[in-house]
Design an enzyme around this catalytic site. Structure first.
Site, PDB file in Angstrom:
ATOM      1  N   GLY A  65       0.697  -0.990   0.568  1.00  8.06           N
ATOM      2  CA  GLY A  65       0.229  -0.140   0.071  1.00  8.06           C
ATOM      3  C   GLY A  65       1.162   1.224   0.171  1.00  8.06           C
ATOM      4  O   GLY A  65       0.683   2.302   0.099  1.00  8.06           O
ATOM      5  N   CYS A  66       1.953   1.097   0.005  1.00  2.00           N
ATOM      6  CA  CYS A  66       2.934   1.915   0.060  1.00  2.00           C
ATOM      7  C   CYS A  66       3.605   2.509  -1.305  1.00  2.00           C
ATOM      8  O   CYS A  66       4.022   1.685  -2.253  1.00  2.00           O
ATOM      9  CB  CYS A  66       4.259   2.398   1.186  1.00  2.00           C
ATOM     10  SG  CYS A  66       3.610   2.651   2.751  1.00  2.00           S
TER      11      CYS A  66
END
Length: 145
Positions: free
Chosen positions: A46-47
């Site tokens: 998710g980064c």
């Protein structure tokens, strides 16, 4: 620097340029994450940039969780430093009870970071909380009942 002092320091700084500089300096001050910890199992999904989060759990009762982390992006590394200040050394329940969103707002980061960086921070928080829930579940399963 504890969390309240961090909030006070951020509020004392007049410009976002100075706050970004502080954030980058905090990231630079993080201890290096060993190369063997930069594995897929420690990577935070998710980064946009690469972030690795390693967790160790003490044998204390209740256990305490310690986090080390790193990123390949300067500002994200500063966000990692804030995350570690908020969570490292706490029990799973203390982690789950920590209102990181309020801290994020108090620091003014909600308004100043790009959507990708905000989403990345949320992903890091989610991973820490998931690990805390897992440790708490293990602790509950092992308790006499």
């Amino acid at each position: 620097m504890d969390l309240q002092r961090l909030v006070d320091t951020f509020n004392f700084l007049d410009s976002w340029e100075d706050r970004y500089r502080l954030l980058i300096d905090m990231g630079r001050d993080l201890p290096a994450l060993p190369e063997e910890a930069r594995i897929e199992a420690n990577r935070v999904d998710g980064c946009t940039s690469n972030v690795w989060l390693e967790t160790t759990v003490s044998d204390d009762t209740p256990p305490r969780m310690f986090f080390s982390a790193d990123s390949d992006a300067f500002i994200v590394k500063g966000l990692v430093a804030i995350l570690l200040k908020a969570y490292s050394g706490k029990t799973p329940q203390e982690i789950l009870d920590t209102d990181i969103e309020s801290l994020f707002d108090e620091l003014g980061l909600s308004q100043q970071l790009t959507a990708n960086r905000r989403d990345g921070f949320v992903a890091m928080v989610k991973q820490v909380r998931n690990r805390a829930q897992a440790v708490r579940a293990d602790e509950t399963e092992g308790a006499p009942g």
